[in-house]
Design a protein around this motif. Structure first.
Motif, PDB file in Angstrom:
ATOM      1  N   ASP A 470      -9.444   5.490   3.446  1.00 58.57           N
ATOM      2  CA  ASP A 470      -8.857   5.366   2.121  1.00 58.57           C
ATOM      3  C   ASP A 470      -7.438   4.821   2.255  1.00 58.57           C
ATOM      4  N   HIS A 471      -7.125   3.877   1.410  1.00 62.16           N
ATOM      5  CA  HIS A 471      -5.796   3.248   1.458  1.00 62.16           C
ATOM      6  C   HIS A 471      -4.699   4.281   1.218  1.00 62.16           C
ATOM      7  N   ALA A 472      -3.629   4.171   2.000  1.00 64.71           N
ATOM      8  CA  ALA A 472      -2.436   4.991   1.801  1.00 64.71           C
ATOM      9  C   ALA A 472      -1.287   4.078   1.388  1.00 64.71           C
ATOM     10  N   ASN A 473      -0.345   4.618   0.612  1.00 64.30           N
ATOM     11  CA  ASN A 473       0.647   3.744  -0.019  1.00 64.30           C
ATOM     12  C   ASN A 473       1.900   3.507   0.811  1.00 64.30           C
ATOM     13  N   TRP A 474       1.941   3.937   2.063  1.00 63.69           N
ATOM     14  CA  TRP A 474       3.093   3.615   2.899  1.00 63.69           C
ATOM     15  C   TRP A 474       3.044   2.136   3.304  1.00 63.69           C
ATOM     16  N   SER A 475       4.192   1.565   3.570  1.00 64.43           N
ATOM     17  CA  SER A 475       4.245   0.168   3.994  1.00 64.43           C
ATOM     18  C   SER A 475       5.216  -0.071   5.146  1.00 64.43           C
ATOM     19  N   HIS A 476       5.991   0.954   5.528  1.00 62.46           N
ATOM     20  CA  HIS A 476       6.954   0.808   6.619  1.00 62.46           C
ATOM     21  C   HIS A 476       6.897   2.056   7.505  1.00 62.46           C
ATOM     22  N   TRP A 493      12.378  10.449   0.106  1.00 59.97           N
ATOM     23  CA  TRP A 493      12.063   9.030   0.281  1.00 59.97           C
ATOM     24  C   TRP A 493      11.204   8.752   1.509  1.00 59.97           C
ATOM     25  N   ALA A 494      10.965   9.729   2.355  1.00 58.82           N
ATOM     26  CA  ALA A 494      10.257   9.489   3.612  1.00 58.82           C
ATOM     27  C   ALA A 494       9.324  10.650   3.932  1.00 58.82           C
ATOM     28  N   GLU A 495       8.362  10.366   4.805  1.00 57.38           N
ATOM     29  CA  GLU A 495       7.457  11.417   5.281  1.00 57.38           C
ATOM     30  C   GLU A 495       7.422  11.368   6.803  1.00 57.38           C
ATOM     31  N   LEU A 496       7.517  12.530   7.429  1.00 52.23           N
ATOM     32  CA  LEU A 496       7.512  12.618   8.881  1.00 52.23           C
ATOM     33  C   LEU A 496       6.084  12.773   9.384  1.00 52.23           C
ATOM     34  N   VAL A 497       5.725  11.965  10.397  1.00 52.86           N
ATOM     35  CA  VAL A 497       4.417  12.089  11.038  1.00 52.86           C
ATOM     36  C   VAL A 497       4.604  12.023  12.546  1.00 52.86           C
ATOM     37  N   ALA A 506       8.955   7.977  10.840  1.00 54.53           N
ATOM     38  CA  ALA A 506       9.234   8.159   9.417  1.00 54.53           C
ATOM     39  C   ALA A 506       8.488   7.072   8.652  1.00 54.53           C
ATOM     40  N   LEU A 507       7.710   7.481   7.647  1.00 59.95           N
ATOM     41  CA  LEU A 507       6.949   6.538   6.832  1.00 59.95           C
ATOM     42  C   LEU A 507       7.616   6.390   5.462  1.00 59.95           C
ATOM     43  N   PHE A 508       7.604   5.145   4.949  1.00 60.08           N
ATOM     44  CA  PHE A 508       8.240   4.846   3.674  1.00 60.08           C
ATOM     45  C   PHE A 508       7.272   4.070   2.788  1.00 60.08           C
TER      46      PHE A 508
END
Length: 532
Positions: A470-476, A493-497, A506-508
Motif C-alpha cells: 500500500d502506498h505511503a505518503n512519505w517522499s524523503h 514534521w517527521a517520523e523516525l524509523v 527520518a521520513l518526511f
C-alpha cells in the motif's frame, strides 16, 4: 585478528593485475545496453551467438538478463557479472540495470568498476535516467568511454552530439571515431588514430567485424562522394579545436573518448572493444579507511559489492560478489571479515558469467569472484588476509518511494520475515520498521517503484509468500544519529524509523515538511547518502 597470507612472487600479482579490465556499462533503458553487452561478448569470443532482449521463437536470450522478470519485461533489474578473455586480457564486464529505479544497484557496481562505458542513443542523447547514472559515476570519479549507438537511424548530427554531451554533462568529449554520412544514412566511421575508414555494410544479418571494409582516404573519397567530403571538413575542424585526448582529464572523469556505431548491426563494437583494452585502466591500488592505499601486491583483500540469493533455485544458494583489490585469491583460503573480526573460509568460489558459474582456483586484483553459501557476508564487507584492511563503505541513495507491506498468508510468517530480510541484505529494497523489534506492516523504501514490483515477485516465487503493498505518503528519507532521533521522535514534521541494519532514518511527507524541520532544527544530522 589476522590470518597469514600465502607467499607468492610479487611480480605475478602485478603482471596479472595489469591484464585485468573491469568495467561497467551505464545507459538509459532502450539505448541498446543489453544489445551492446551481447555484441561485446560476441566480439570477445565469449559466446558463439549474440542473444536478444525478450528472446523467443528459438532465439537465444540475452546472457546478462537471467532473471525471469528481466526476460519477461525486456529490462535489466539487477546487475550481472560477465567474465571473459580476449587475447591476453581478462575482461570483467559488470552489466548494470538501465532504469533509474535500480540506480542503487548501479552505485554498488560502480564501486567495483575501474571504468564505465556510457551508452547514448544517437537520436535522444543524454536522457534523464542516463543523467542520474552519470551523476553516480561522476561521484566516484571513474573514467568514462562514450559509445553513441543507433547511428544507422535518424538522430543528431555528430557535432551537435558533441555539444550536447559537453553542455548537459559538463564533460569534455573527444571523438576517437567519426561517422561518415548523416544518422540514418550511415556510411561508416573514420578512426582518427590512423585515418582508416571502416565502411558500414548493411547485410541481412547486420554488419560483422570480419566483413568490415577498411578503405584509404582516396578509396573512400571515390566511393562515398559528398558524404566523405563533409566528413573531411568536420575532421579538419576537430583537429583544429580538440587537440589530443587529455589522459589526465579522462582518468578523473572530466573528459570522455567518444565512439560512434550501431550495436544491433555489429558496427563499431570491435573498435570499442579494442579501445577498452587500450584505454580502460587496469586494477589500481585502492584507498582504505584507516590507512594508506592497499598496494596491489599486498596480501589478499577484497570487498563485497553485491549479494544475490537463489541464482540456483535448486540449491537456494546465496552468492556474494567479491571484487579482489590486492594479492592473490585462492579457493579455500581463509580471510578475516573486517566488520565482524571473524575468520571466513571461501571454500566454494566461482567465476561468474550471467547465471552460469564455474569453479575458480585463483583470482587477482580486478577480478570478481562469486563466493557461494556466503550467509555471513553483507554488501560492503571487507575480507582480508595478512595486514588488516577495511575499504570505504558503499553508500546507498536516499529512497524517494515508500510502501507498507502486509503478509496475506499468516501461516508463512517466518518465510515473510526471512524473505524481507534477504531482500534487504541484497539491497533490493530498504526494509524499515517503526518498532525495531516488531512491526506487522513494515515499510519498503526504494529509489523507484519498480523495486517494489521485483520485491513482490521474488517474495511470491522464491519464498512462497503472497503480499499486498500500500502506498505511503512519505517522499524523503534522511539518515540521522542518536541525538537527532530524539528530536525526530517529538517532531510533527517527521517520523523516525529503523532500517534493518540498525540505521536511524527520518521520513518526511513532502518538501514542506522537510524544509520546516530543517529550519526548526538546523543542527540535526540529515544526510542524503546512507552509508552501509
Amino acid at each position: 585478528m589476522t590470518i597469514d597470507a600465502p607467499a607468492h612472487p610479487l611480480s605475478t600479482v602485478a603482471a596479472e593485475a595489469a591484464r585485468r579490465r573491469t568495467f561497467a556499462i551505464i545507459s538509459h533503458p532502450d539505448a541498446g545496453k543489453t544489445t551492446l553487452t551481447e555484441k561485446l561478448l560476441l566480439y570477445g569470443g565469449a559466446v558463439g551467438e549474440a542473444g536478444t532482449v525478450g528472446a523467443g521463437n528459438g532465439r537465444r536470450a540475452a546472457t546478462s538478463d537471467w532473471m525471469e522478470i528481466e526476460r519477461r519485461r525486456g529490462i535489466s533489474v539487477t546487475s550481472t557479472v560477465l567474465r571473459f578473455e580476449h587475447g591476453d586480457t581478462v575482461l570483467n564486464l559488470l552489466d548494470t540495470p538501465g532504469h533509474r529505479d535500480f540506480s542503487e544497484d548501479t552505485l554498488r557496481v560502480l564501486a567495483a568498476a575501474d571504468c564505465a562505458v556510457m551508452l547514448l542513443d544517437a537520436a535522444k542523447g543524454v536522457e534523464r535516467q542516463t543523467l542520474r547514472l552519470f551523476e553516480v559515476a561522476r561521484a566516484r570519479r571513474i573514467p568514462l568511454i562514450t559509445f553513441v549507438n543507433k547511428y544507422d537511424k535518424p538522430g543528431m548530427d555528430p557535432l551537435a552530439m558533441l555539444d550536447h554531451i559537453e553542455q548537459v554533462l559538463d564533460l569534455a568529449p573527444y571523438p576517437i571515431t567519426w561517422p561518415v554520412g548523416i544518422p540514418g544514412d550511415f556510411r561508416g566511421v573514420v578512426d582518427r588514430r590512423d585515418g582508416a575508414f571502416h565502411r558500414f555494410t548493411r547485410t541481412a544479418r547486420g554488419a560483422t567485424r570480419a566483413g568490415d571494409e577498411v578503405l584509404t582516404a582516396d578509396e573512400a573519397r571515390e566511393r562515398e562522394g559528398d558524404a566523405w567530403t563533409v566528413a573531411e571538413e568536420e575532421l579538419e575542424l576537430l583537429d583544429a579545436v580538440t587537440g589530443d585526448l587529455d589522459l589526465e582529464a579522462y582518468a578523473t572523469g572530466a573528459a570522455t573518448p567518444v565512439f560512434f556505431g550501431s550495436a544491433v548491426s555489429n558496427f563499431g563494437v570491435g573498435l570499442l572493444l579494442d579501445a577498452l583494452l587500450e584505454l580502460a585502466p587496469s586494477a589500481q591500488p585502492r584507498p582504505t579507511v584507516d590507512g594508506p592505499q592497499r598496494d596491489l601486491d599486498a596480501p589478499f583483500a577484497g570487498f563485497v559489492f553485491k549479494v544475490q540469493a537463489n541464482m540456483d533455485r535448486r540449491h537456494r544458494d546465496r552468492v556474494a560478489f567479491l571484487r579482489v583489490c590486492s594479492g592473490r585469491f585462492e579457493r579455500g583460503m581463509k580471510a578475516v571479515n573486517a566488520r565482524t573480526g571473524r575468520p571466513f573460509t571461501m571454500a566454494y568460489a566461482h567465476e561468474v558469467f550471467g547465471d552460469e558459474r564455474a569453479s575458480i582456483d585463483e583470482a587477482f586484483p580486478g577480478d570478481v569472484v562469486g563466493v557461494v553459501n556466503a550467509a555471513e557476508l553483507r554488501v560492503g564487507d571487507t575480507l582480508y588476509a595478512g595486514d588488516p584492511a577495511r575499504f570505504p563503505p558503499i553508500p546507498s541513495l536516499a529512497p524517494e518511494h515508500f510502501v507498507t507491506v502486509s503478509n496475506l498468508d499468516t501461516t508463512r510468517r517466518k518465510h515473510f520475515q526471512r524473505g524481507l530480510d534477504q531482500l534487504a541484505e541484497e539491497g533490493v529494497i530498504h526494509l524499515l520498521r517503526r518498532d525495531p523489534v516488531a512491526d506487522p506492516t513494515p515499510i519498503l523504501a526504494g529509489v523507484g517503484p519498480l523495486q517494489f514490483e521485483v520485491a513482490v515477485e521474488r517474495l511470491r516465487t522464491e519464498f512462497g509468500v503472497p503480499v499486498r503493498v500500500d502506498h505511503a505518503n512519505w517522499s524523503h528519507a534522511r539518515r540521522t544519529d542518536a541525538a537527532g532521533a530524539e528530536v525526530v521522535r517529538t517532531s510533527r514534521w517527521a517520523e523516525l524509523v529503523y532500517r534493518s541494519d540498525g540505521m536511524l532514518l527520518a521520513l518526511f511527507a513532502g518538501d514542506f515538511a522537510l524544509d520546516r524541520f530543517e529550519r526548526d532544527h538546523p543542527d540535526v544530522l540529515l544526510d542524503r547518502l546512507l552509508d552501509r
